[in-house]
Design a protein around this motif. Structure first.
Motif, PDB file in Angstrom:
ATOM      1  N   ILE A  26       0.839  -1.208   0.000  1.00  0.00           N
ATOM      2  CA  ILE A  26       0.000   0.000   0.000  1.00  0.00           C
ATOM      3  C   ILE A  26       0.868   1.250   0.000  1.00  0.00           C
ATOM      4  O   ILE A  26       0.629   2.195  -0.752  1.00  0.00           O
ATOM      5  CB  ILE A  26      -0.965  -0.009   1.214  1.00  0.00           C
ATOM      6  CG1 ILE A  26      -1.965  -1.154   1.043  1.00  0.00           C
ATOM      7  CG2 ILE A  26      -1.686   1.331   1.357  1.00  0.00           C
ATOM      8  CD1 ILE A  26      -2.884  -1.368   2.204  1.00  0.00           C
ATOM      9  N   GLU A  27       1.908   1.219   0.814  1.00  0.00           N
ATOM     10  CA  GLU A  27       2.813   2.371   0.899  1.00  0.00           C
ATOM     11  C   GLU A  27       3.542   2.584  -0.440  1.00  0.00           C
ATOM     12  O   GLU A  27       3.730   3.716  -0.885  1.00  0.00           O
ATOM     13  CB  GLU A  27       3.820   2.144   2.031  1.00  0.00           C
ATOM     14  CG  GLU A  27       4.266   3.449   2.655  1.00  0.00           C
ATOM     15  CD  GLU A  27       5.031   3.248   3.957  1.00  0.00           C
ATOM     16  OE1 GLU A  27       5.529   4.245   4.464  1.00  0.00           O
ATOM     17  OE2 GLU A  27       5.117   2.100   4.440  1.00  0.00           O
ATOM     18  N   ALA A  32       1.171   4.106  -2.833  1.00  0.00           N
ATOM     19  CA  ALA A  32       0.965   5.511  -2.448  1.00  0.00           C
ATOM     20  C   ALA A  32       2.129   6.373  -2.924  1.00  0.00           C
ATOM     21  O   ALA A  32       1.929   7.477  -3.448  1.00  0.00           O
ATOM     22  CB  ALA A  32       0.807   5.620  -0.932  1.00  0.00           C
ATOM     23  N   PHE A  33       3.374   5.857  -2.791  1.00  0.00           N
ATOM     24  CA  PHE A  33       4.538   6.625  -3.232  1.00  0.00           C
ATOM     25  C   PHE A  33       4.551   6.810  -4.755  1.00  0.00           C
ATOM     26  O   PHE A  33       4.900   7.878  -5.255  1.00  0.00           O
ATOM     27  CB  PHE A  33       5.838   5.961  -2.762  1.00  0.00           C
ATOM     28  CG  PHE A  33       6.362   6.559  -1.493  1.00  0.00           C
ATOM     29  CD1 PHE A  33       6.903   7.848  -1.481  1.00  0.00           C
ATOM     30  CD2 PHE A  33       6.295   5.872  -0.297  1.00  0.00           C
ATOM     31  CE1 PHE A  33       7.364   8.418  -0.306  1.00  0.00           C
ATOM     32  CE2 PHE A  33       6.747   6.428   0.883  1.00  0.00           C
ATOM     33  CZ  PHE A  33       7.289   7.713   0.882  1.00  0.00           C
ATOM     34  N   PHE A  41       1.883   9.390  -5.522  1.00  0.00           N
ATOM     35  CA  PHE A  41       2.298  10.693  -4.997  1.00  0.00           C
ATOM     36  C   PHE A  41       3.390  11.312  -5.884  1.00  0.00           C
ATOM     37  O   PHE A  41       3.333  12.492  -6.239  1.00  0.00           O
ATOM     38  CB  PHE A  41       2.804  10.511  -3.562  1.00  0.00           C
ATOM     39  CG  PHE A  41       3.222  11.791  -2.901  1.00  0.00           C
ATOM     40  CD1 PHE A  41       2.283  12.680  -2.404  1.00  0.00           C
ATOM     41  CD2 PHE A  41       4.566  12.113  -2.752  1.00  0.00           C
ATOM     42  CE1 PHE A  41       2.662  13.866  -1.794  1.00  0.00           C
ATOM     43  CE2 PHE A  41       4.961  13.291  -2.132  1.00  0.00           C
ATOM     44  CZ  PHE A  41       4.007  14.161  -1.646  1.00  0.00           C
TER      45      PHE A  41
END
Lengths: 169, 188
Positions: free
Chosen positions: B71-72, B75-76, B79
């Motif tokens: 998930i991270e 997200a990166f 982003f």
């Protein structure tokens, strides 16, 4: 992940402040005020993340987190400043398209379009804005570039050559 | 003391959008000078695509050596692509300001005549009629509006979509609409 949430939250919060401010009272020099507001929000937001209870879990953990937040905030600020500038002064193309669309199936003739989009709407506001920005001056009935405007225009000419562009307008 | 690892995965994760912007500028200038592409927008598009791909590549490479969950990592990626899009949009505006802005055209006109131009002559020579004619021709040529029998009609087009979007944002932020320009003129 906390840095991403901080970056998104900071920009969103600043945008809300800007929106409320602009709704209550429109600043005289919108773009400068907007840039000052958004750029001032960056250090304030970063400090708030370290010291305001409840926000500390989003505080940057190292220099890269700070730079990640700053990069996103500055990039979005500059982009939004471009959009906001276009909101202040409607582009001639968008005005033409909107005016034609407003006519519906009847359409518009060139005379109708030219009749409504006249100098008062297209030219004079731009001259007034350039004048207020110190780029041009009206001396004895003649518009001319100020030294600042001349320097700025010379730089634009260099960029035009670099990007191989035709004259604007 | 805060420890900073130089040129580790986190560095590249942070730098990816800026590296992407650099790739955008280099690709745009390369296409501008080496490829016979006359139109500005395809040249900018090539730059944007190269920059986006570079941002994605650097981000994925950095994530490969960073110990992050799925998930991270997603997200990166999103982003960094959003940050690159904002940077690239700024560059796009910076370049095309030279082409489309009326203000720039007026500055150019005045630059060529150091002693200045009579106010009446300036508005007469570079009048709204000329701008409107030029815009109408450009919009018809670009299939953004339609011309039939000397009249102009709306088309569902990119510029019309941009006009609607700008109108909505203008209403939300400034509580005004593009059409207000015409209402005021009709009523005065």
């Amino acid at each position: 992940m906390h840095a991403i949430i901080l970056a998104l939250g900071l920009f969103a919060a600043t945008f809300v402040v800007h929106w409320l401010w602009w709704r209550v009272r429109l600043p005289e020099r919108q773009t400068i005020t907007l840039l000052k507001l958004f750029l001032a929000a960056l250090p304030i937001g970063l400090l708030a993340a370290y010291f305001v209870p409840g926000l500390t879990r989003f505080a940057p953990r190292d220099l890269w987190d700070v730079l990640l937040v700053a990069q996103f905030h500055i990039a979005c600020t500059l982009s939004y400043a471009c959009i906001n500038s276009a909101l202040q002064h409607d582009s001639p193309s968008l005005m033409v398209v909107t005016f034609v669309a407003m006519a519906g199936p009847a359409g518009r003739s060139a005379e109708e379009v030219g009749g409504i989009l006249d100098d008062d709407l297209m030219i004079r506001p731009r001259l007034a804005e350039l004048s207020a920005g110190g780029m041009i001056e009206l001396v004895e009935g003649r518009y001319r570039l100020t030294p600042r405007g001349r320097k700025f225009t010379a730089r634009l000419a260099l960029l035009r050559r670099l990007f191989r562009l035709e004259k604007g307008g | 003391m805060v420890e900073v690892e130089l040129l580790g995965p986190k560095t590249w994760l942070m730098l990816a959008p800026t590296v992407g912007l650099a790739a955008d500028v280099v690709a745009h200038l390369t296409v501008t000078w080496l490829v016979p592409l006359k139109k500005l927008y395809p040249r900018l598009l090539v730059g944007g695509v190269c920059g986006g791909a570079t941002t994605l590549g650097v981000t994925l490479a950095a994530l490969d050596s960073a110990a992050l969950g799925n998930i991270e990592a997603v997200a990166f990626v999103l982003f960094n692509l959003a940050t690159f899009a904002a940077l690239s949009f700024g560059y796009f505006n910076f370049v095309q300001l030279n082409v489309s802005a009326l203000r720039v055209r007026l500055l150019n006109e005045l630059y060529d005549v150091p002693e200045g131009i009579d106010a009446a002559r300036l508005t007469a020579e570079y009048s709204a009629i000329e701008i409107v004619d030029q815009r109408l021709r450009r919009l018809v040529r670009g299939r953004q509006i339609e011309e039939r029998g000397g009249r102009y009609y709306r088309r569902i087009s990119l510029v019309y979509g941009i006009a609607l979007a700008m109108d909505a944002v203008k209403w939300a932020v400034l509580n005004r609409r593009i059409r207000d320009n015409f209402r005021r003129r009709v009523s005065s």
